[in-house]
Design a protein around this motif. Structure first.
Motif, PDB file in Angstrom:
ATOM      1  N   UNK A   1       0.845  -1.189   0.000  1.00  0.00           N
ATOM      2  CA  UNK A   1       0.000   0.000   0.000  1.00  0.00           C
ATOM      3  C   UNK A   1       0.889   1.251   0.000  1.00  0.00           C
ATOM      4  N   UNK A   2       0.646   2.201  -0.883  1.00  0.00           N
ATOM      5  CA  UNK A   2       1.548   3.358  -0.976  1.00  0.00           C
ATOM      6  C   UNK A   2       1.405   4.379   0.149  1.00  0.00           C
ATOM      7  N   UNK A   3       0.180   4.663   0.583  1.00  0.00           N
ATOM      8  CA  UNK A   3      -0.020   5.770   1.529  1.00  0.00           C
ATOM      9  C   UNK A   3      -0.790   5.374   2.782  1.00  0.00           C
ATOM     10  N   UNK A   4      -1.946   4.751   2.611  1.00  0.00           N
ATOM     11  CA  UNK A   4      -2.813   4.439   3.739  1.00  0.00           C
ATOM     12  C   UNK A   4      -3.163   2.957   3.753  1.00  0.00           C
ATOM     13  N   UNK A   5      -3.391   2.449   4.952  1.00  0.00           N
ATOM     14  CA  UNK A   5      -3.930   1.103   5.129  1.00  0.00           C
ATOM     15  C   UNK A   5      -5.235   1.237   5.898  1.00  0.00           C
TER      16      UNK A   5
ATOM     17  N   UNK B   1      -2.866   4.014  16.027  1.00  0.00           N
ATOM     18  CA  UNK B   1      -4.090   4.806  16.052  1.00  0.00           C
ATOM     19  C   UNK B   1      -4.717   4.858  14.663  1.00  0.00           C
ATOM     20  N   UNK B   2      -6.018   4.617  14.611  1.00  0.00           N
ATOM     21  CA  UNK B   2      -6.753   4.708  13.343  1.00  0.00           C
ATOM     22  C   UNK B   2      -7.576   5.988  13.327  1.00  0.00           C
ATOM     23  N   UNK B   3      -7.720   6.575  12.151  1.00  0.00           N
ATOM     24  CA  UNK B   3      -8.489   7.804  11.978  1.00  0.00           C
ATOM     25  C   UNK B   3      -9.552   7.578  10.905  1.00  0.00           C
ATOM     26  N   UNK B   4     -10.733   8.148  11.137  1.00  0.00           N
ATOM     27  CA  UNK B   4     -11.837   7.953  10.205  1.00  0.00           C
ATOM     28  C   UNK B   4     -11.639   8.798   8.957  1.00  0.00           C
ATOM     29  N   UNK B   5     -11.868   8.196   7.798  1.00  0.00           N
ATOM     30  CA  UNK B   5     -11.902   8.918   6.531  1.00  0.00           C
ATOM     31  C   UNK B   5     -13.028   8.324   5.692  1.00  0.00           C
TER      32      UNK B   5
ATOM     33  N   UNK C   1      -4.922   3.851   8.736  1.00  0.00           N
ATOM     34  CA  UNK C   1      -3.628   4.153   9.340  1.00  0.00           C
ATOM     35  C   UNK C   1      -2.790   4.822   8.266  1.00  0.00           C
ATOM     36  N   UNK C   2      -2.339   6.037   8.526  1.00  0.00           N
ATOM     37  CA  UNK C   2      -1.518   6.755   7.560  1.00  0.00           C
ATOM     38  C   UNK C   2      -0.105   6.189   7.588  1.00  0.00           C
TER      39      UNK C   2
END
Length: 290
Positions: free
Chosen positions: A146-150, A188-192, A198-199
């Motif tokens: 994955x290049x950026x986010x998982x 830490x996970x963030x909502x998008x 995960x960034x």
């Protein structure tokens, strides 16, 4: 110092335990803390250990063992033998504890390391039952593709695919995986949008590789078997090299295709990217001078 009450009596529960079973232990956490010994049928006629024989052995051996303890009590210490470093953390702890009374005897330490080495494959297979290890394996694999986010759903899909391939039943849910990532592994996970991610920053990549190394993973765990057998990795990873993860579980170093080409005397054309022999004056594909 604690005791266990059973049938009105208090029993000392400290000391080694022996669990005899005809089937493997289902509790992965317990199994990973045991020394697994396979016992097969024997045609030897072993003498019976009756009460008289047991008392005779006690009279002969107990004074010897007690004198050994008195003479060497100050010398007994957890061993830091380098052969134990290749073991998973829990087996490493057991090895160091078993090696403590060997008093640094190099020959005995080597024998102990050799005897425990057969435990490693068993423990690696058994770790597929540990939720934190399975989630970390999936995250480690995805960070290389994955290049950026998982996203948590990506990790969940990867876990369930791996479990199917290893014959495990049951599926993980995104909610369960998210909880393990946040609460157990510290990612830490963030909502998008409608998902949690995960960034994959450089700092996060370093943390993933550190955690993978601490949990006994290396690059061979996320490669197809044929690639591990050949010793070649399709894509290089600077972090894998930095953290010493470019190996398999037998200690063999994994090489990239680029490293192989360099060893064979090939170089990459700066114009078309083709690999040409380093002694050639021009690229065989685009005729660009070397």
């Amino acid at each position: 110092g604690s005791r266990v009450l059973l049938s009105g009596k208090a029993f000392e529960n400290f000391g080694p335990k022996v669990i005899a079973s005809r089937v493997p232990l289902e509790d992965a956490a317990l199994a990973s803390r045991t020394i697994h010994v396979v016992m097969t049928r024997s045609d030897r006629d072993a003498p019976e250990l009756d009460v008289d024989a047991e008392e005779k052995l006690t009279d002969e051996l107990q004074p010897v063992l007690e004198m050994f303890r008195l003479l060497h009590y100050q010398s007994v210490a957890t061993s830091q033998h380098p052969a134990f470093l290749k073991f998973p953390p829990r087996l490493r702890d057991s090895a160091r504890a078993l090696a403590a009374p060997l008093l640094g005897n190099e020959e005995l330490l080597e024998q102990l390391a050799g005897a425990l080495e057969c435990q490693v494959p068993y423990m690696q297979v058994d770790r597929f039952s540990e939720p934190e290890w399975v989630v970390m394996l999936a995250l480690f694999r995805l960070c290389h593709v994955q290049p950026y986010d998982v996203y948590v759903r990506n990790v969940t899909d990867e876990i369930n695919r791996t479990r199917r391939e290893t014959g495990e039943t049951g599926c993980y849910s995104p909610k369960m995986v998210g909880h393990i990532l946040n609460k157990s592994l510290g990612f830490s996970t963030r909502r998008r949008g409608d998902g949690y991610r995960i960034a994959l920053t450089l700092e996060c990549g370093r943390k993933i590789h550190r955690q993978a190394k601490a949990m006994g993973l290396n690059r061979s765990d996320v490669l197809p078997p044929i690639d591990v057998e050949s010793g070649l990795v399709d894509q290089p990873c600077d972090l894998c090299s930095e953290y010493g993860l470019m190996t398999d579980h037998e200690g063999r170093r994994l090489r990239t295709v680029f490293e192989l080409h360099e060893e064979k005397g090939f170089m990459q054309c700066t114009n078309c990217g083709a690999h040409v022999y380093s002694d050639d004056a021009r690229c065989s594909r685009c005729e660009t001078p070397r």
